[in-house]
Design a protein around this motif. Structure first.
Motif, PDB file in Angstrom:
ATOM      1  N   THR A 174      30.928  30.454  30.197  1.00 15.27           N
ATOM      2  CA  THR A 174      32.305  30.920  30.744  1.00 15.27           C
ATOM      3  C   THR A 174      32.338  32.606  30.581  1.00 15.27           C
ATOM      4  OG1 THR A 174      33.254  28.752  29.907  1.00 15.27           O
ATOM      5  CG2 THR A 174      34.739  30.682  30.184  1.00 15.27           C
ATOM      6  N   ARG A 175      31.774  33.043  29.484  1.00 16.19           N
ATOM      7  CA  ARG A 175      32.098  34.600  29.432  1.00 16.19           C
ATOM      8  C   ARG A 175      31.261  35.059  30.269  1.00 16.19           C
ATOM      9  NH1 ARG A 175      35.987  36.765  26.158  1.00 16.19           N
ATOM     10  NH2 ARG A 175      36.723  34.989  24.537  1.00 16.19           N
ATOM     11  N   ALA A 176      30.186  34.667  30.740  1.00 13.71           N
ATOM     12  CA  ALA A 176      29.116  35.230  31.790  1.00 13.71           C
ATOM     13  C   ALA A 176      29.959  35.137  33.054  1.00 13.71           C
ATOM     14  CB  ALA A 176      28.043  34.549  31.858  1.00 13.71           C
ATOM     15  N   GLN A 177      30.658  34.254  33.445  1.00 14.22           N
ATOM     16  CA  GLN A 177      31.532  34.108  34.493  1.00 14.22           C
ATOM     17  C   GLN A 177      32.670  35.074  34.461  1.00 14.22           C
ATOM     18  OE1 GLN A 177      32.459  29.711  34.029  1.00 14.22           O
ATOM     19  NE2 GLN A 177      30.888  29.100  35.570  1.00 14.22           N
ATOM     20  N   ILE A 178      33.194  35.116  33.362  1.00 13.03           N
ATOM     21  CA  ILE A 178      34.253  36.022  33.276  1.00 13.03           C
ATOM     22  C   ILE A 178      33.871  37.510  33.505  1.00 13.03           C
ATOM     23  CG2 ILE A 178      35.990  37.165  31.736  1.00 13.03           C
ATOM     24  CD1 ILE A 178      36.495  34.375  30.772  1.00 13.03           C
ATOM     25  N   ASP A 179      32.658  37.932  33.060  1.00 17.86           N
ATOM     26  CA  ASP A 179      32.092  39.250  33.377  1.00 17.86           C
ATOM     27  C   ASP A 179      31.803  39.125  34.829  1.00 17.86           C
ATOM     28  OD1 ASP A 179      32.087  39.766  30.441  1.00 17.86           O
ATOM     29  OD2 ASP A 179      30.030  39.229  30.089  1.00 17.86           O
ATOM     30  N   GLU A 180      31.384  38.469  35.449  1.00 19.38           N
ATOM     31  CA  GLU A 180      31.324  38.279  36.827  1.00 19.38           C
ATOM     32  C   GLU A 180      32.505  38.631  37.608  1.00 19.38           C
ATOM     33  OE1 GLU A 180      29.308  35.961  40.647  1.00 19.38           O
ATOM     34  OE2 GLU A 180      28.908  35.306  38.519  1.00 19.38           O
ATOM     35  N   MET A 181      33.577  38.102  37.005  1.00 17.35           N
ATOM     36  CA  MET A 181      34.765  38.288  37.743  1.00 17.35           C
ATOM     37  C   MET A 181      35.319  39.653  37.659  1.00 17.35           C
ATOM     38  SD  MET A 181      36.785  34.805  36.923  1.00 17.35           S
ATOM     39  CE  MET A 181      35.918  33.479  36.212  1.00 17.35           C
ATOM     40  N   ILE A 182      35.000  40.248  36.446  1.00 20.21           N
ATOM     41  CA  ILE A 182      35.333  41.690  36.029  1.00 20.21           C
ATOM     42  C   ILE A 182      34.837  42.498  37.113  1.00 20.21           C
ATOM     43  CG2 ILE A 182      35.295  43.416  34.078  1.00 20.21           C
ATOM     44  CD1 ILE A 182      36.022  41.118  32.358  1.00 20.21           C
ATOM     45  N   ALA A 183      33.290  42.339  37.032  1.00 16.33           N
ATOM     46  CA  ALA A 183      32.832  43.111  37.952  1.00 16.33           C
ATOM     47  C   ALA A 183      33.127  43.169  39.506  1.00 16.33           C
ATOM     48  CB  ALA A 183      31.080  42.611  37.957  1.00 16.33           C
ATOM     49  N   ASN A 184      33.439  41.955  39.811  1.00 19.09           N
ATOM     50  CA  ASN A 184      34.326  41.703  41.133  1.00 19.09           C
ATOM     51  C   ASN A 184      35.359  42.458  41.338  1.00 19.09           C
ATOM     52  OD1 ASN A 184      31.908  40.383  42.146  1.00 19.09           O
ATOM     53  ND2 ASN A 184      32.960  38.285  41.779  1.00 19.09           N
ATOM     54  N   ALA A 185      36.317  42.368  40.166  1.00 23.28           N
ATOM     55  CA  ALA A 185      37.658  43.011  40.370  1.00 23.28           C
ATOM     56  C   ALA A 185      37.432  44.849  40.228  1.00 23.28           C
ATOM     57  CB  ALA A 185      38.451  42.633  39.140  1.00 23.28           C
ATOM     58  N   ARG A 186      36.244  45.104  39.608  1.00 22.31           N
ATOM     59  CA  ARG A 186      35.973  46.548  39.619  1.00 22.31           C
ATOM     60  C   ARG A 186      35.627  46.952  41.193  1.00 22.31           C
ATOM     61  NH1 ARG A 186      33.235  46.748  33.951  1.00 22.31           N
ATOM     62  NH2 ARG A 186      34.930  47.232  32.715  1.00 22.31           N
ATOM     63  N   ALA A 187      35.103  46.042  41.743  1.00 16.80           N
ATOM     64  CA  ALA A 187      34.564  46.653  43.166  1.00 16.80           C
ATOM     65  C   ALA A 187      35.621  46.411  44.179  1.00 16.80           C
ATOM     66  CB  ALA A 187      33.161  45.432  43.554  1.00 16.80           C
ATOM     67  N   VAL A 214      39.672  30.178  26.975  1.00 18.69           N
ATOM     68  CA  VAL A 214      39.901  31.428  27.823  1.00 18.69           C
ATOM     69  C   VAL A 214      40.279  31.198  29.107  1.00 18.69           C
ATOM     70  CG1 VAL A 214      38.336  32.739  26.077  1.00 18.69           C
ATOM     71  CG2 VAL A 214      37.541  31.790  28.157  1.00 18.69           C
ATOM     72  N   ARG A 215      41.000  32.394  29.734  1.00 16.25           N
ATOM     73  CA  ARG A 215      41.340  32.681  31.002  1.00 16.25           C
ATOM     74  C   ARG A 215      41.159  33.790  31.403  1.00 16.25           C
ATOM     75  NH1 ARG A 215      47.459  30.395  31.993  1.00 16.25           N
ATOM     76  NH2 ARG A 215      48.479  31.964  30.803  1.00 16.25           N
ATOM     77  N   PHE A 216      40.766  34.142  32.823  1.00 18.31           N
ATOM     78  CA  PHE A 216      40.771  35.542  33.576  1.00 18.31           C
ATOM     79  C   PHE A 216      41.998  35.790  34.233  1.00 18.31           C
ATOM     80  CE2 PHE A 216      39.647  38.210  36.941  1.00 18.31           C
ATOM     81  CZ  PHE A 216      39.386  39.194  36.330  1.00 18.31           C
ATOM     82  N   CYS A 217      42.820  36.775  33.963  1.00 20.14           N
ATOM     83  CA  CYS A 217      43.822  37.312  34.799  1.00 20.14           C
ATOM     84  C   CYS A 217      43.595  38.726  35.388  1.00 20.14           C
ATOM     85  CB  CYS A 217      44.907  37.340  33.661  1.00 20.14           C
ATOM     86  SG  CYS A 217      45.410  36.000  32.633  1.00 20.14           S
ATOM     87  N   LEU A 218      44.101  38.695  36.664  1.00 27.01           N
ATOM     88  CA  LEU A 218      43.993  39.881  37.344  1.00 27.01           C
ATOM     89  C   LEU A 218      45.358  40.113  38.098  1.00 27.01           C
ATOM     90  CD1 LEU A 218      42.446  41.846  39.002  1.00 27.01           C
ATOM     91  CD2 LEU A 218      41.654  40.095  40.462  1.00 27.01           C
ATOM     92  N   GLU A 219      45.852  41.289  37.944  1.00 24.35           N
ATOM     93  CA  GLU A 219      46.754  41.854  38.857  1.00 24.35           C
ATOM     94  C   GLU A 219      46.452  42.946  39.659  1.00 24.35           C
ATOM     95  OE1 GLU A 219      50.117  43.132  36.428  1.00 24.35           O
ATOM     96  OE2 GLU A 219      50.602  40.896  35.538  1.00 24.35           O
ATOM     97  N   TYR A 220      46.619  43.081  41.050  1.00 24.46           N
ATOM     98  CA  TYR A 220      46.195  44.283  41.977  1.00 24.46           C
ATOM     99  C   TYR A 220      47.265  44.399  42.806  1.00 24.46           C
ATOM    100  CZ  TYR A 220      44.772  40.178  44.802  1.00 24.46           C
ATOM    101  OH  TYR A 220      44.972  39.204  45.790  1.00 24.46           O
TER     102      TYR A 220
END
Length: 66
Positions: free
Chosen positions: A33-46, A5-11
């Motif tokens: 890995t999923r826990a790390q991705i969940d943390e990245m999503i929380a950071n992206a929301r913030a 898996v990989r996490f992708c973000l556009e902003y």
């Protein structure tokens, strides 16, 4: 083979400003890995971004990137 898996973000930080995109490297799919991705999503929301979207891509290990 294990799944990856990989996490992708556009902003965009400001209206009319440049768009940015980032992604992680492919990582073995695991609870850690999923826990790390969940943390990245929380950071992206913030983020203080005007626009943002994120998603998680998945692939079978060893396959070429989609």
């Amino acid at each position: 083979m294990s799944n990856e898996v990989r996490f992708c973000l556009e902003y965009r930080l400001a209206a009319g400003g440049p768009a940015h995109a980032v992604q992680t490297a492919w990582m073995v799919d695991s609870p850690t890995t999923r826990a790390q991705i969940d943390e990245m999503i929380a950071n992206a929301r913030a983020m203080n971004a005007v626009e943002s979207k994120w998603w998680v891509e998945e692939r079978q290990g060893g396959d070429p990137p989609r």
